[in-house]
Write an enzyme that holds these catalytic residues in place. Sequence first.
Site, PDB file in Angstrom:
ATOM      1  CG  HIS A 186      -0.195   0.098   2.506  1.00  0.00           C
ATOM      2  ND1 HIS A 186       0.315  -1.014   3.158  1.00  0.00           N
ATOM      3  CD2 HIS A 186       0.157   1.170   3.272  1.00  0.00           C
ATOM      4  CE1 HIS A 186       0.936  -0.634   4.256  1.00  0.00           C
ATOM      5  NE2 HIS A 186       0.861   0.693   4.348  1.00  0.00           N
TER       6      HIS A 186
ATOM      7  CG  HIS B 121       7.422   4.925   0.840  1.00  0.00           C
ATOM      8  ND1 HIS B 121       7.029   6.052   1.544  1.00  0.00           N
ATOM      9  CD2 HIS B 121       7.459   3.915   1.748  1.00  0.00           C
ATOM     10  CE1 HIS B 121       6.861   5.733   2.807  1.00  0.00           C
ATOM     11  NE2 HIS B 121       7.108   4.435   2.968  1.00  0.00           N
TER      12      HIS B 121
END
Length: 179
Positions: A36, A122
């Site tokens: 995620h 990220h």
Amino acid sequence: MRLFVAIEIVPPLRDAIASLRGSLAGVRWTDPLSYHLTLRFIGDVRDRARQEDIHHALMAIRAPTCTLSPQGPGVFEQEGGLDRLWIGVARSDPLMHLQRKVDTAIRRAAGLQVERRRFLPHVTIGSVARPPPPVMSAWLTQWGTVPPPPADATHFTLFRSLRGPDQPLYDPLAEYPLG
């Protein structure tokens, strides 16, 4: 209940990122189903009314679909612990717009402070005891030349983080559409 808001990474991008598994010795690789991109960490919220306020605030967000354009890998060095390996995601206008809207909604609904750290999009892919610098440098260079293909994010999700036997488990509580 420990909460955060994120964009879930789904196939084919999830599969492309997962192809890095096993490419560096000694890494405890993150389960690809847990990939995620965190938009805002909320933390522990026990009050049911506050949980509902958060849900309603997220439901009110209107933002366009955003393209996640992966970049090369990186590492967050941790003092006295395991370093975190990650795949970067380009800071596009739609992604930054969504992150700001989520941050504002959560600050108002949950009474949180302004996040002091700069948002660095990220996807965490693993953790590792610090390998020798030449090994890490070679790995970063090798995998930085061929980033995975971009993918569209069509929704974002409110997750609950649970302690797992080896790694945290992320339970999606609600999805909110983009577009």
